[in-house]
Design a protein around this motif. Structure first.
Motif, PDB file in Angstrom:
ATOM      1  N   LYS A 193       0.833  -1.212   0.000  1.00  0.00           N
ATOM      2  CA  LYS A 193       0.000   0.000   0.000  1.00  0.00           C
ATOM      3  C   LYS A 193       0.869   1.265   0.000  1.00  0.00           C
ATOM      4  N   LEU A 194       1.919   1.201   0.811  1.00  0.00           N
ATOM      5  CA  LEU A 194       2.830   2.353   0.913  1.00  0.00           C
ATOM      6  C   LEU A 194       3.503   2.631  -0.435  1.00  0.00           C
ATOM      7  N   THR A 195       3.917   1.569  -1.112  1.00  0.00           N
ATOM      8  CA  THR A 195       4.602   1.769  -2.403  1.00  0.00           C
ATOM      9  C   THR A 195       3.613   2.319  -3.437  1.00  0.00           C
ATOM     10  N   GLU A 196       2.369   1.854  -3.348  1.00  0.00           N
ATOM     11  CA  GLU A 196       1.369   2.350  -4.307  1.00  0.00           C
ATOM     12  C   GLU A 196       1.114   3.837  -4.099  1.00  0.00           C
ATOM     13  N   LYS A 197       1.208   4.249  -2.837  1.00  0.00           N
ATOM     14  CA  LYS A 197       0.924   5.657  -2.530  1.00  0.00           C
ATOM     15  C   LYS A 197       2.101   6.570  -2.884  1.00  0.00           C
ATOM     16  N   PHE A 198       3.328   6.092  -2.633  1.00  0.00           N
ATOM     17  CA  PHE A 198       4.454   7.036  -2.724  1.00  0.00           C
ATOM     18  C   PHE A 198       5.457   6.795  -3.863  1.00  0.00           C
TER      19      PHE A 198
END
Ligand code: AMP
Length: 523
Positions: A193-198
């Motif tokens: 999720k973090l990689t998708e966001k940033f």
């Protein structure tokens, strides 16, 4: 493939040659060309794969253009622990030897003043743990809007330590136009999720599976009685059996209190041992690690939290004094040996209480681990420990042979329990040469014992300091997280970890006492 085909600058290539590296590792070959082009990279790789150089080398090449401004670092690397941050700094020094880079390391346990000065001078490279970075930012000493490259390293470890909200905050402070290089050994849903966001259209490079163990490692389970003295005796026997085959070894415990206890016991039995746990101050941790890396220390007792991710090349043995409760920790622990195709050995001490954890590990790694010298059905339980040992003092008679034990025991230290002492005597009778092989030089031994004594007397002399620690820290608790229903560390656990990662032992306001508090009061 060679390093020169990756697009690195001549100055960086020369430093790589001086470091003795000729062929890039898969993560380096995969990540460096894309990182040099300014693309976002998602590297799924563990420590030991060469991932640090995979981001450090292209960063130094890209930093050759432009210069740093005061309080506005040009690049930022986030690391979960102080040791990892310090290790990355060493990499920048090694590969940046032909450059004049200003490097600032922002970690807990070191005074703010020194770090402020480095920021003020202008940092090309800022390496930080999340808590300390946010502290600096809140003090107004740091601006993050000049960051061109952001590296998030060991992201799954950050998740384990409850740092993800901090990482999100930091990502939001840095311009959208930055380049992000993101590394994680595993990809749990929170990290995805973090990689998708940033990350923006990242190039994904995956070099190994976290659940696999290297085939170059000989893994064995070792039966033991479940009392601490049984386990300590089992460990000592194993160390002696392995003898000179042990070049250096890490001994993992599940809890920091066990790290401290086992360390003391090993020193008492005159093994060449050091310890690494979260309660040690920064300089002691670094000194211990350096001694181990330089080969001055043979055995390092450590907890997962203190040791995970550390770059300690070529460890010949890993001993699991405790079976890890979380099976993926087993993979990380034994991954300390058998690196780069070298052979290594791991021994896991197993008691009757550990069966379910061993099952989980075998399921994760997809193989059965062999027993070293018979399985648990052949365990001979010890006679019992202190509880049924005869008490001295109130008229209880001295046992025959007690005097010998007392003479072997260093003054001022706990007397070995009966079974421990008996086992020790038997072990020494069969293996005196191995004991000597593991002995430190007497001056080092004396210095280490003095340090333990000083530490103990300091504790006794400063009860108020011990009382300052929150109860949660004083209790001898598992280092594993308390988790919420979704498996994430709960808020209290996050706070505890933040404190543990960043606690620099500062009392009260430390160096930062507000001026009004210094005004003398009138009586
Ligand atoms: P890391 O995964 O970054 O912790 O690196 C693990 C170890 O591999 C470190 O000791 C590095 O110095 C070493 N290393 C990194 N790149 C190479 C390479 N291309 N060839 C040989 N060793 C390397």
């Amino acid at each position: 493939m060679t390093f020169s085909s990756l697009g690195l600058s001549p100055k960086v290539l020369s430093a790589v040659t001086d470091a003795g590296y000729t062929t890039p590792t898969p993560i380096q070959a995969g990540a460096i060309p894309h990182a040099l082009e300014g693309k976002d990279v998602l590297g799924i790789a563990q420590t030991g794969t060469g991932k640090t150089a995979a981001f450090v080398l292209p960063m130094i090449t890209r930093l050759e253009k432009g210069r740093a401004r005061a309080r506005m670092p040009r690049t930022l690397i986030l690391e979960p622990t102080r040791e990892l941050a310090a290790q990355v700094e060493e990499n920048f020094i090694k590969y940046g030897k032909n450059h004049k880079l200003n490097i600032a390391l922002l970690i807990g346990g070191v005074s703010f003043d020194e770090q402020d000065k480095k920021l003020e001078r202008g940092a090309d490279v800022l390496i930080a743990t999340p808590g300390r970075l946010l502290d600096h930012r809140e003090r107004g000493k740091l601006l993050l809007n000049g960051v061109e490259i952001l590296v998030i390293d060991e992201a799954d470890r950050m998740l384990d330590m409850g740092f993800i909200p901090d990482i999100e905050r930091i990502c939001e402070m840095i311009p959208f136009t930055r380049q992000t290089l993101f590394f994680s050994a595993t990809m749990p849903p929170e990290i995805t999720k973090l990689t998708e966001k940033f990350l923006h259209a990242p190039v994904r490079i995956e070099v190994s599976k976290a659940a696999s163990t290297a085939t170059s490692i000989t893994q064995r389970l070792v039966k033991s009685g479940n009392k601490p003295w049984d386990k300590r005796e089992t460990l000592r026997r194993l160390i002696r059996e392995e003898g000179d085959a042990i070049k250096n070894a890490i001994i993992f415990c599940n809890r920091k209190v066990e790290v401290a206890e086992l360390f003391r016991s090993l020193i008492k039995y005159e093994f060449d041992a050091g310890a690494l746990h979260g309660d040690m101050d920064q300089s002691a941790r670094m000194a211990m690690l350096k001694g181990f890396r330089d080969g001055k220390l043979k055995l390092l007792v450590a907890s997962d939290v203190a040791a995970r991710g550390l770059d300690i090349p070529d460890v010949s043995h890993v001993f699991n004094y405790d079976v890890p409760i979380h099976s993926e920790d087993y993979v990380h622990r034994i991954g300390r040996t058998g690196r780069a195709g070298r052979s290594g050995k791991s021994f896991t001490i197993v008691t009757r209480n550990d069966a379910k954890y061993v099952d989980a590990i075998e399921k994760l790694i997809g193989q059965k681990i062999e027993w070293h010298d018979g399985d648990l059905s052949t365990v001979v339980q010890s006679e019992g420990g202190e509880d049924d040992a005869p008490r001295r003092g109130r008229g209880a008679p001295r046992r025959a042979g007690r005097r010998d034990d007392a003479e072997r025991k260093p003054r001022g230290e706990r007397r070995p329990r009966r079974s421990e002492a008996a086992g020790e005597a038997a072990a020494e009778a069969v293996a005196p040469a191995e004991v000597r092989a593991a002995e430190p030089r007497s001056d080092e031994r004396r210095a280490r014992k003095d340090a333990i004594r000083a530490e103990n007397s300091e504790r006794r002399a400063a009860p108020e300091r011990a009382e300052r620690k929150p109860a949660a820290e004083r209790n001898e608790r598992l280092e594993r997280p308390r988790r919420d229903e979704r498996g994430r560390p709960d808020r209290a656990e996050q706070n505890r970890r933040q404190r543990e990662a960043d606690d620099d032992g500062t009392v009260g306001f430390g160096d930062d006492v507000p001026a009004f508090m210094k005004i003398a009061g009138r009586v």
